[in-house]
Design a protein around this motif. Sequence first.
Motif, PDB file in Angstrom:
ATOM      1  N   GLU A  19       2.607 -13.205  -7.299  1.00 31.69           N
ATOM      2  CA  GLU A  19       1.395 -13.747  -6.715  1.00 31.69           C
ATOM      3  C   GLU A  19       1.615 -14.247  -5.297  1.00 31.69           C
ATOM      4  O   GLU A  19       0.679 -14.273  -4.489  1.00 31.69           O
ATOM      5  N   ALA A  20       2.850 -14.643  -4.977  1.00 28.95           N
ATOM      6  CA  ALA A  20       3.139 -15.100  -3.624  1.00 28.95           C
ATOM      7  C   ALA A  20       3.200 -13.918  -2.652  1.00 28.95           C
ATOM      8  O   ALA A  20       2.669 -13.975  -1.541  1.00 28.95           O
ATOM      9  N   ALA A  21       3.845 -12.838  -3.080  1.00 26.58           N
ATOM     10  CA  ALA A  21       3.978 -11.646  -2.234  1.00 26.58           C
ATOM     11  C   ALA A  21       2.760 -10.745  -2.308  1.00 26.58           C
ATOM     12  O   ALA A  21       2.623  -9.805  -1.517  1.00 26.58           O
ATOM     13  N   LEU A  22       1.876 -10.996  -3.278  1.00 27.31           N
ATOM     14  CA  LEU A  22       0.642 -10.227  -3.465  1.00 27.31           C
ATOM     15  C   LEU A  22       0.907  -8.747  -3.709  1.00 27.31           C
ATOM     16  O   LEU A  22       0.470  -7.867  -2.959  1.00 27.31           O
ATOM     17  N   THR A  23       1.612  -8.472  -4.788  1.00 24.45           N
ATOM     18  CA  THR A  23       1.806  -7.096  -5.236  1.00 24.45           C
ATOM     19  C   THR A  23       2.103  -7.125  -6.732  1.00 24.45           C
ATOM     20  O   THR A  23       2.477  -8.166  -7.285  1.00 24.45           O
ATOM     21  N   GLY A  24       1.915  -5.988  -7.386  1.00 28.03           N
ATOM     22  CA  GLY A  24       2.162  -5.945  -8.819  1.00 28.03           C
ATOM     23  C   GLY A  24       1.977  -4.562  -9.390  1.00 28.03           C
ATOM     24  O   GLY A  24       1.724  -3.591  -8.662  1.00 28.03           O
ATOM     25  N   CYS A  25       2.112  -4.461 -10.704  1.00 26.42           N
ATOM     26  CA  CYS A  25       1.941  -3.170 -11.378  1.00 26.42           C
ATOM     27  C   CYS A  25       1.270  -3.372 -12.725  1.00 26.42           C
ATOM     28  O   CYS A  25       1.295  -4.464 -13.293  1.00 26.42           O
ATOM     29  N   ARG A 116       8.024  -7.024   2.156  1.00 32.02           N
ATOM     30  CA  ARG A 116       9.421  -6.829   1.748  1.00 32.02           C
ATOM     31  C   ARG A 116       9.600  -6.916   0.231  1.00 32.02           C
ATOM     32  O   ARG A 116      10.650  -6.558  -0.297  1.00 32.02           O
ATOM     33  N   VAL A 117       8.573  -7.395  -0.462  1.00 26.23           N
ATOM     34  CA  VAL A 117       8.603  -7.497  -1.924  1.00 26.23           C
ATOM     35  C   VAL A 117       7.731  -6.397  -2.498  1.00 26.23           C
ATOM     36  O   VAL A 117       6.540  -6.325  -2.203  1.00 26.23           O
TER      37      VAL A 117
END
Length: 319
Positions: A19-25, A116-117
Amino acid sequence: MTGTIVDVPGIRVGHAQNEAALTGCSVVLLEKPSVCGVDVRGSAPGTRETDLLDPLNLVSVVHAICLSGGSAYGLDAASGVMQYLEEKGIGLDVGYGVVPIVPAAVLFDLAVGDYRVRPDRQMGYQAALAASSETVAQGNVGAGTGASVGKLNGFAHAMKSGLGSASLTLPSGLVIGALVAVNAVGHVVEPKTGVILAGPRDERGEIRDSMDMMLQHAFSPIPPGTNTTIAVVASNAKLTKAQAQKVAQMAHDGLARTIRPIHTMYDGDTIFAVATDEVGAAVDLVGALSADVLAEAVIQAVKAAKEAGGLPAWSSYDS
């Protein structure tokens, strides 16, 4: 019934995100190996195992599907799903253990949060571990965590989007569901009313029509690295591999009804179509209804999204 893709018997969905880097799957797990087709309409796709889904090719079933952020880096998340399935003994028996078949597609969310994440093997594993048949979480979750729309006036004037799901159940027992991560350069419109829900904003913060902007700046290119909507449509229909591919093709109509423009040179728009082989149904019916359900899932993705990464969402404007 949950009104989401898990209403299709044998379907489970799991998310993992940073949630901090704002990415997921997001992962769609299948309780039994199922027929799958795919159709790629965008000209800049990031995919894995899509050649395998060609009806001419050998393997006819898949065990899971992975949708991910992170651009091409995010394809690594599918390896974590494979690891999870292998630990469960699920996969194609090749005589030397099993090989889980996990097609995947990614969207570009590197402009949001920390580029970077990216989703990796561990995140894919966690998403598979979290998979359940309970109501699918929507909005800023999974593959929709970093999704955005309306980037024709520059990313600073875009809006937050997310992940959405919808389903439809017929008296015949046919169930159709959709899961979509909406990450488009253009705007999202409600097909029944023509109201723009989210899109590019002008300097006053008002939402604009993407097509009007394109007409005014006919020679300005669509910003690269900003797009791609990826989805899974699923049903409990009895379909062949070729018919599943046809359903995936027809389901793209759901994107065309709600996202403008769609399928551009900088998009990687990809739809997977899964059939779990329970109810007899005409392929044309399944395809047409899949487009309807996918269109509803797109709307849900926008309405469920919350402000993040400095971008307002539909909920920021709705009163």
